[in-house]
Design a protein around this motif. Structure first.
Motif, PDB file in Angstrom:
ATOM      1  N   THR A  57      92.964 100.495  31.355  1.00 40.79           N
ATOM      2  CA  THR A  57      94.184 100.845  30.617  1.00 40.79           C
ATOM      3  C   THR A  57      95.339 100.114  31.289  1.00 40.79           C
ATOM      4  O   THR A  57      95.247  99.759  32.466  1.00 40.79           O
ATOM      5  N   ALA A  63      98.354  99.277  38.415  1.00 36.77           N
ATOM      6  CA  ALA A  63      98.204  99.853  39.756  1.00 36.77           C
ATOM      7  C   ALA A  63      97.277  98.999  40.613  1.00 36.77           C
ATOM      8  O   ALA A  63      97.568  98.711  41.774  1.00 36.77           O
ATOM      9  N   ARG A  66      98.712  95.630  41.707  1.00 32.38           N
ATOM     10  CA  ARG A  66      99.631  95.789  42.828  1.00 32.38           C
ATOM     11  C   ARG A  66      98.852  95.930  44.127  1.00 32.38           C
ATOM     12  O   ARG A  66      99.175  95.328  45.146  1.00 32.38           O
ATOM     13  N   GLN A  67      97.789  96.773  44.061  1.00 30.54           N
ATOM     14  CA  GLN A  67      96.964  97.010  45.249  1.00 30.54           C
ATOM     15  C   GLN A  67      96.351  95.711  45.778  1.00 30.54           C
ATOM     16  O   GLN A  67      96.230  95.500  46.974  1.00 30.54           O
TER      17      GLN A  67
ATOM     18  N   TYR B  91      84.873 105.711  40.891  1.00 33.22           N
ATOM     19  CA  TYR B  91      84.625 104.538  40.047  1.00 33.22           C
ATOM     20  C   TYR B  91      83.205 104.551  39.490  1.00 33.22           C
ATOM     21  O   TYR B  91      82.698 103.522  39.054  1.00 33.22           O
ATOM     22  N   LYS B 167     100.683 108.181  40.480  1.00 30.75           N
ATOM     23  CA  LYS B 167     100.975 106.810  40.934  1.00 30.75           C
ATOM     24  C   LYS B 167      99.773 105.885  40.773  1.00 30.75           C
ATOM     25  O   LYS B 167      99.930 104.677  40.647  1.00 30.75           O
ATOM     26  N   ASP B 168      98.585 106.441  40.838  1.00 33.04           N
ATOM     27  CA  ASP B 168      97.387 105.610  40.760  1.00 33.04           C
ATOM     28  C   ASP B 168      96.300 106.378  40.002  1.00 33.04           C
ATOM     29  O   ASP B 168      95.311 106.814  40.585  1.00 33.04           O
ATOM     30  N   PRO B 169      96.489 106.549  38.681  1.00 37.52           N
ATOM     31  CA  PRO B 169      95.521 107.350  37.931  1.00 37.52           C
ATOM     32  C   PRO B 169      94.178 106.644  37.866  1.00 37.52           C
ATOM     33  O   PRO B 169      94.124 105.442  37.637  1.00 37.52           O
ATOM     34  N   LEU B 174      91.690 109.777  32.212  1.00 39.57           N
ATOM     35  CA  LEU B 174      91.793 109.524  30.783  1.00 39.57           C
ATOM     36  C   LEU B 174      91.454 110.749  29.941  1.00 39.57           C
ATOM     37  O   LEU B 174      91.941 110.884  28.830  1.00 39.57           O
ATOM     38  N   PRO B 468      93.974 106.657  25.322  1.00 38.54           N
ATOM     39  CA  PRO B 468      94.051 105.479  26.181  1.00 38.54           C
ATOM     40  C   PRO B 468      93.456 104.219  25.539  1.00 38.54           C
ATOM     41  O   PRO B 468      93.876 103.117  25.857  1.00 38.54           O
TER      42      PRO B 468
END
Lengths: 329, 552
Positions: A57, A63, A66-67, B91, B167-169, B174, B468
């Motif tokens: 997404t 994100a 950036r990382q 993940y 900040k880091d979904p 989702l 999403p």
């Protein structure tokens, strides 16, 4: 004449060649690093897209980019990479955070075993066959082997690989493993059975070239006056071949052997893919599909380094086996 | 130039040490080569001889004689991995091979069973706490992580907070958008209260439908720590892009399981290499096979090759807000022009079942009466009604990133569409680009795939203005409001009625063309038992290796 004599104190021709070639090689590698970096920038997508795949997404992509510092400028990315390499840090993989060398090192070692074994076996078989057939010029053996060599030359390595698998691993005889999955942390030669098919495939691919060049060069040497003289002296055939003809025929063969090694370095990509062999080729395929720029860079540098190295070695060896080329002209 | 005074000849005869002549060089090279060759042969062959008893074949036969039903190492071969492989539990759903690994180490609260129904795993139950806007998760007691730490409410809260970190979904975020992250409350050691920002009646099934992104990590776990889960196997080693080795978890909470001593998951890049590895017994099982491979393996002795009927879809996606698909007549015409049985036969070698453009066939609330046949006349009529009676040209964006059959499907669609005067230009997007910012949800006509998901879960992912993955940009106020009504009610019959109505909207107006549900094709060695077919679309029966064992 005095000019020539002063030339004698000049650097030995081989050393001169070495210095020139190594310097040129370093320049080549620098150019390669820039070209490869540019090429990776031209690839569509980036590591973040590759990692996230279908779950990419916009928020997650942003994100992760950036990382991974993918939002920095192209020059900043290249700069930090090249300064790392020069200072001995190959950097970390974008996609799994491991040091790049820990990925490239073992893969390069595995591939080196594959290329080295295939190259040596292919050379020995090719030169021997070529020399033997040259002695029997225009015999049935000569004609048959020439046709076979021509046919094999026309086969791409994946066809040879699949034929080997069908013959020795799956359909006809189930005697060898169809894949060569060297476990991480072990050396490629720890399981020799797994090396047989990939090495045989690569050897089969290069033998025809070496064989045909050896045959042609040896036939020519055997037809020369000094070979004729040797025979008239009553020397046995093997001695005429081994001591008089082959050494004079070896220079062009060395060039072909060098080319074969270079060909192997590219050819392993396909063979590693077919046999699932964990070498430099499969690492490169994986790194490219993941857009893992630092890993791609180092892998290509290693390959380019190998090309430069083999070219230098070939030239030096060719010079060594051709005394007249070392004479000042 | 005179050769008699050549400096090199002088050098040759007087100081052999300074220069190398051909004779010396060749002699040295030959002698060295012989030494290297001899050494090489010793190196290569001595261990070969001593290891003869440990060759894979010998190992396999030893295994057959020793192992009864416990022990043994399962070698699993799968494609789709690479250097981006990870054991990070958050993940787990990114690739099938990633799920195969995660499924051994970690467990979710709930997942979809092989029957595609909700199955509690680390949760004992997930129940509404008064209304569907507040839920209680009750954790299973007596479960421990691999490092011995007991599993409980803190781990659930930590996992949800990590996944939903604004900040880091992470992937799991989702499906959890209604969860009020700040309101998560530990009721006791084994109970978590989960308040929602809006009614979320489908919470348990949505958790289950995306379970591979919702594995539970122990409280405080970060990526730098060793993998630590509650699953049937424990981490032993892992090399991204090559292999992972997991060993039996002796303290697993399901008594008697797992049977296997260890599981080795091997990465392959080439599907043919996987097939060869299975036939030559290097691996014991694999999935994701093509129809052609399946037909070969079904005839191979010693191999069991089984298709699983699933609810996985590979839809064509039409953007309902872009011409020509903003006209519902065009969308319906595209759905009617397909000859579905022929589509299955040509693109999947027959390994699929008919679908009617609506998702989620195993949902208890799925309307089984929906059916659609090819109707060329109707398709022509609808196109004419939309003003395309004289022909229509569209571009279909496809990519191998979707999956290996995507291009086939695009080609067959193109050919079938020509019968109604629709010209389809296929634009194959490189795999690295497709999921990037410019394609996928941006182009008017494309393709995608999804594993089976219960209906409301699929809707939340794709068909709402807040979804999403808005490939279709479907935004129907009535449909959206029905979705929220279905999530509000606690009455199953009412909810079913609402979902039927939504599916009717999908059927008559939706932006997906779903010609068929796609079979999942697995194969394994006949020496293996415990395999189950799976309806979700994850290979090898959801990778439930805890149930697998060797026959002898």
């Amino acid at each position: 004449m005095s000019v020539r004599r002063s030339g004698a104190r000049a650097p030995h021709p081989i050393i001169k060649l070495l210095v020139q070639r190594v310097a040129l090689g370093v320049v080549t590698l620098c150019v390669v690093s820039v070209v490869i970096f540019a090429a990776t920038q031209a690839l569509p997508g980036n590591a973040a897209v590759a990692i996230l795949g279908h779950s990419a997404t916009p928020a997650a992509l942003h994100a992760l980019e950036r990382q991974l510092h993918l939002n920095r400028s192209v020059f900043a990315q290249y700069g930090s990479w090249i300064s790392g390499v020069v200072s001995g840090h190959s950097g970390t993989s974008l996609v799994n955070g491991m040091p790049v060398w820990s990925i490239v090192g073992p893969a390069a070692a595995n591939s080196a075993v594959l290329v080295g074994l295939s190259g040596v076996i292919g050379t020995v078989v090719g030169v021997t066959l070529g020399a033997v057939v040259a002695l029997r010029k225009d015999s049935l053996l000569d004609h048959v082997s020439s046709v076979v060599a021509l046919a094999v030359t026309a086969l791409p390595e994946f066809v040879v690989a699949i034929a080997m698998i069908i013959l020795f691993a799956t359909v006809v005889w189930d005697v060898l493993p169809a894949v060569s999955m060297v476990p991480p942390g072990t050396q490629a030669w720890a399981e020799p059975r797994e090396l047989i098919l990939p090495v045989a495939t690569l050897a089969i691919v290069i033998v025809p070239y070496i064989f045909r060049m050896t045959r042609a060069a040896t036939v020519e040497a055997l037809a020369s006056d000094y070979a004729e003289m040797a025979r008239l002296k009553g020397l046995p055939t093997w001695r005429v071949l081994a001591v008089h003809a082959l050494p004079n025929a070896i220079a062009p063969v060395v060039q072909v052997i060098g080319l074969s090694f270079l060909y192997l370095a590219g050819g392993i990509v396909v063979v590693e893919f077919v046999f699932a062999f964990p070498g430099i080729g499969s690492s490169l395929v994986s790194a490219v599909s993941n857009r893992d720029v630092p890993t791609i860079q180092l892998l290509v540098l290693v390959l380019a380094g190998f090309y430069v190295f083999v070219n230098i070695v070939t030239d030096v060896v060719a010079l060594l086996v051709t005394p007249r080329r070392r004479l000042p002209r | 130039m005179s050769t008699t005074s050549s400096p090199n000849q002088d050098g040759d005869s007087n100081s052999p040490g300074r220069s190398v002549d051909r004779r010396t060089f060749l002699r040295t090279a030959l002698a060295g080569g012989a030494a290297v060759a001899a050494g090489g042969l010793l190196d290569v062959w001595t261990p070969g001889l001593s290891l003869a008893g440990a060759s894979p074949l010998a190992r396999a036969s030893a295994l057959r004689s020793q192992a009864k039903r416990t022990g043994g190492n399962l070698n699993v071969g799968l494609t789709g991995g690479g250097s981006s492989d990870t054991l990070n539990p958050f993940y787990g759903g990114i690739s099938a091979i990633g799920t195969a690994r995660a499924q051994q180490l970690y467990q979710p609260l709930v997942q979809l069973s092989n029957q595609a129904q909700l199955q509690y795993v680390l949760a004992e139950e997930i129940v509404p706490n008064g209304s569907t806007a507040n839920w209680l998760i009750r954790c299973r007691p007596g479960v421990t992580f691999h490092n011995g730490k007991p599993f409980g409410a803190d781990d659930v809260i930590y996992t949800l907070q990590t996944i939903l970190n604004p900040k880091d979904p992470l992937g799991g975020a989702l499906v959890l958008s209604p969860v009020d992250i700040k309101g998560l409350k530990k009721v006791d050691d084994l109970t978590v209260e989960v308040p929602m920002t809006s009614p979320f009646g489908s919470f348990p099934e949505q958790l289950a439908s995306f379970w591979y992104f919702l594995y539970i990590a122990p409280d405080g776990w970060t990526q730098k720590d060793k993998p630590n889960g509650t699953g049937p196997f424990m981490y032993e080693s892992f090399t991204p892009g090559q292999r992972s080795v997991f060993v039996r978890n002796k303290n697993y909470w399901k008594p008697g399981l797992p049977y296997l001593g260890s599981v080795t998951i091997l990465d392959f890049q080439d599907p043919t290499a996987v097939e060869n590895a299975l036939v030559s017994k290097v691996i014991d099982c694999t999935g994701q096979l093509s129809g052609t491979q399946m037909q070969i393996l079904q005839k191979t002795p010693g191999i069991v090759a089984i298709p699983s009927r699933t609810g996985s879809i590979e839809p064509f996606t039409m953007r309902v807000d872009k011409p020509p698909f903003n006209d519902v007549n065009v969308r319906q015409a595209f759905r009617y022009l397909i000859n579905r049985p022929e589509f299955i036969a040509t693109t999947l070698d027959g390994f699929g079942t008919l679908a009617a453009d609506v998702t989620s066939p195993y949902d208890p609330d799925f309307d089984q009466s929906l059916h659609r046949d090819q109707d060329i006349d109707l398709a022509k009529h609808l196109l004419a009604k939309a003003g395309y009676g004289s022909g229509l040209t569209v571009t279909l964006y496809t990519s191998l990133a979707i999956n290996s059959s995507a291009l086939n499907m695009a080609t067959v669609f193109k050919q079938q569409a020509s019968a109604v005067g629709v010209t389809v230009n296929i634009n194959q997007v490189s795999a690295g680009d497709f999921f990037g910012p410019n394609y996928y949800t941006k182009v008017p006509f494309s393709q995608i795939y999804y594993d089976y998901s219960p209906y409301l879960g699929q809707v939340a992912q794709t068909f709402l203005p807040t979804s999403p993955f808005q490939e279709t940009h479907f935004n129907d106020p009535k449909y959206t409001s029905l979705y929220y009504q279905a999530n509000k009610t606690q009455n199953a019959a009412v909810r079913k009625e609402i979902e039927y109505e939504m599916q009717m909207i999908d059927f008559n107006q939706g932006g997906y063309i779903i010609p068929c549900f796609v079979d999942s094709l697995d194969a394994y060695s006949s020496n293996l038992t415990g395999y189950q077919t799976g309806k979700v679309g994850e290979p090898l029966g959801n990778f439930n290796f805890e149930d697998y064992s060797f026959l002898s």
